[in-house]
Design a protein around this motif. Structure first.
Motif, PDB file in Angstrom:
ATOM      1  N   LEU A 292     -71.261  26.373  -1.172  1.00  0.00           N
ATOM      2  CA  LEU A 292     -71.810  25.101  -1.655  1.00  0.00           C
ATOM      3  C   LEU A 292     -71.198  23.949  -0.870  1.00  0.00           C
ATOM      4  O   LEU A 292     -70.031  23.996  -0.477  1.00  0.00           O
ATOM      5  N   ARG A 293     -72.005  22.891  -0.678  1.00  0.00           N
ATOM      6  CA  ARG A 293     -71.504  21.689  -0.014  1.00  0.00           C
ATOM      7  C   ARG A 293     -72.266  20.484  -0.551  1.00  0.00           C
ATOM      8  O   ARG A 293     -73.350  20.630  -1.133  1.00  0.00           O
ATOM      9  N   GLU A 303     -79.637  22.953  -7.523  1.00  0.00           N
ATOM     10  CA  GLU A 303     -78.972  22.269  -8.631  1.00  0.00           C
ATOM     11  C   GLU A 303     -78.158  23.280  -9.415  1.00  0.00           C
ATOM     12  O   GLU A 303     -78.620  24.408  -9.673  1.00  0.00           O
ATOM     13  N   VAL A 304     -76.945  22.898  -9.793  1.00  0.00           N
ATOM     14  CA  VAL A 304     -76.097  23.755 -10.617  1.00  0.00           C
ATOM     15  C   VAL A 304     -76.619  23.715 -12.057  1.00  0.00           C
ATOM     16  O   VAL A 304     -76.642  22.652 -12.682  1.00  0.00           O
ATOM     17  N   ARG A 307     -72.340  27.312 -15.161  1.00  0.00           N
ATOM     18  CA  ARG A 307     -71.066  27.633 -14.516  1.00  0.00           C
ATOM     19  C   ARG A 307     -70.219  28.400 -15.524  1.00  0.00           C
ATOM     20  O   ARG A 307     -70.005  27.930 -16.649  1.00  0.00           O
ATOM     21  N   VAL A 316     -71.318  30.579 -10.488  1.00  0.00           N
ATOM     22  CA  VAL A 316     -72.194  29.415 -10.534  1.00  0.00           C
ATOM     23  C   VAL A 316     -73.642  29.860 -10.400  1.00  0.00           C
ATOM     24  O   VAL A 316     -73.991  30.607  -9.479  1.00  0.00           O
ATOM     25  N   LEU A 318     -77.460  28.710  -9.725  1.00  0.00           N
ATOM     26  CA  LEU A 318     -78.135  27.633  -9.018  1.00  0.00           C
ATOM     27  C   LEU A 318     -79.645  27.764  -9.160  1.00  0.00           C
ATOM     28  O   LEU A 318     -80.182  28.880  -9.146  1.00  0.00           O
ATOM     29  N   ASP A 334     -62.936  24.494  -7.425  1.00  0.00           N
ATOM     30  CA  ASP A 334     -63.902  23.753  -6.609  1.00  0.00           C
ATOM     31  C   ASP A 334     -64.849  22.955  -7.511  1.00  0.00           C
ATOM     32  O   ASP A 334     -65.325  23.471  -8.524  1.00  0.00           O
ATOM     33  N   ALA A 336     -68.104  21.701  -8.938  1.00  0.00           N
ATOM     34  CA  ALA A 336     -69.533  22.013  -8.968  1.00  0.00           C
ATOM     35  C   ALA A 336     -69.961  22.040 -10.427  1.00  0.00           C
ATOM     36  O   ALA A 336     -70.286  23.084 -10.989  1.00  0.00           O
ATOM     37  N   ALA A 340     -74.974  19.134 -11.124  1.00  0.00           N
ATOM     38  CA  ALA A 340     -74.699  18.613  -9.783  1.00  0.00           C
ATOM     39  C   ALA A 340     -75.773  19.058  -8.794  1.00  0.00           C
ATOM     40  O   ALA A 340     -76.274  20.177  -8.848  1.00  0.00           O
ATOM     41  N   VAL A 342     -76.503  20.014  -5.026  1.00  0.00           N
ATOM     42  CA  VAL A 342     -75.731  20.541  -3.910  1.00  0.00           C
ATOM     43  C   VAL A 342     -76.683  21.078  -2.859  1.00  0.00           C
ATOM     44  O   VAL A 342     -77.899  21.143  -3.063  1.00  0.00           O
TER      45      VAL A 342
END
Length: 363
Positions: A292-293, A303-304, A307, A316, A318, A334, A336, A340, A342
């Protein structure tokens, strides 16, 4: 024992019209190896083990040890003459006999002199970490200790092959993990070939020199743990070996390994795509191969949506642009959070590509 050669092995229950429990199995089991038969319930792994042990007669095919035929239709060498030991899921130790009496039984049947039998039993109890417990009854032992008694009883007669039918499934998680390590160490120290049945992928990966994946009575793939996990022969194997997300994509350039996801975003550099331009393929993506970044407009948008904290990792979930789900495993610290936005990167070195008939695999 020189190992086993299984050729065309077939077994049906209930007549020729019934689907085969084991269907045309070909498998070579080398000497001094830890080989695991892995698959879901009903895949034929326990039937295969019982055929190897000599408890069942095959409807077709052969089982050989070197030049000696152990099993074929109409003729099966009895279990006691196959130089094999068997460890069952429920231990099968005699509750009214002491640990020593349980372990020495096979040597008594073989009429080994008493002093030699005692020496061998004591050596075996030491090997399985039961020294000093020979006078106890099984009811005075823990589940893990009872399993060691069953192992010692099978190994003390010095079999060429030890067959193990889900021997740690009745133990709690922590003891199961410890027993796995002990089993692998025991196989290495004794040099006995272990043929192990389980439905637990983590168990198979941790223990095996080779894994034979079965499904529907048929052998799907045989290889090292890394091979069957990272380079699955087909989608059946990929689905069964750990967590996997399936994402459809259209082939843009097979030679360059470039595909476009149905929901948008491109991935390049994928090796071994056995499809033509425009074909729809399924990408098999492991969660540990997803990175992820922060979004910058150059990656695959996601999109998250969930989690889950698992201690050493965060799992996670997505959502891609078309609503399809993808899983990633990241460091638990990390950032996320749920909600969020991403972008994701996928490590294409370990990505599997399947045509719509389920064939293909990782490059």
């Amino acid at each position: 024992m020189t190992g086993l050669a299984i050729a065309g092995l077939t077994k049906r229950y209930g007549g020729a019209r019934q689907a085969a429990a084991v269907d045309g199995l070909d498998l070579a089991i080398g000497a001094n190896r830890f080989v695991t038969l892995l698959g879901p319930s009903g895949c034929g792994k326990t039937t295969t083990l019982r055929l190897i042990a000599g408890y069942l007669m095959p409807d077709a095919g052969t089982i050989r040890a070197g030049d000696r035929i152990l099993s074929e239709p109409g003729r099966v060498i009895s279990p006691e003459f196959r130089n094999m030991g068997m460890v069952f899921q429920n231990y099968a130790v005699w509750p009214h006999k002491t640990v020593f009496e349980n372990v020495v039984f096979g040597l008594t049947v073989r009429r080994l002199p008493t002093d030699k039998a005692r020496e061998r039993v004591e050596r075996m109890l030491d090997l399985v970490h039961l020294s000093g417990l020979g006078g106890r009854l099984p009811g005075e032992l823990s589940g893990g200790q009872q399993q060691r008694v069953a192992l010692a009883r099978s190994l003390v007669v010095e079999p060429g092959i030890l067959l193990l039918d889900e021997p740690v499934s009745n133990l709690d998680a922590r003891l199961r993990e410890r027993m796995r390590a002990e089993l692998k160490d025991l196989q290495r120290r004794t040099g006995v070939t272990f043929v192990y049945v389980t439905h637990d992928q983590a168990e198979a990966l941790a223990l095996s020199d080779e894994i034979a994946v079965l499904h529907g009575g048929r052998l799907q793939q045989v290889g090292s743990p890394e091979e069957v996990y990272r380079r699955p022969a087909n989608r059946i194997v990929a689905d069964f070996m750990g967590l996997l997300s399936i994402v459809p994509a259209r082939v843009l350039d097979a030679a360059a390994g470039e595909v476009e996801l149905e929901g948008g975003g491109r991935i390049g550099g994928i090796g071994g795509i056995a499809a033509r331009m425009g074909d729809i393929v399924d990408l098999g993506i492991r969660p540990e191969d997803v990175r992820l970044r922060p979004p910058d407009g150059r990656g695959i948008a996601a999109e998250v949506v969930d989690r889950v904290y698992l201690g050493n990792v965060a799992d996670v979930h997505l959502a891609l642009a078309d609503g399809r789900r993808l899983r990633a495993q990241i460091h638990p610290l990390d950032p996320a959070p749920v909600g969020a936005r991403v972008e994701i990167e996928i490590d294409v070195r370990h990505l599997s590509v399947f045509t719509r008939d389920g064939e293909g695999g990782a490059p």
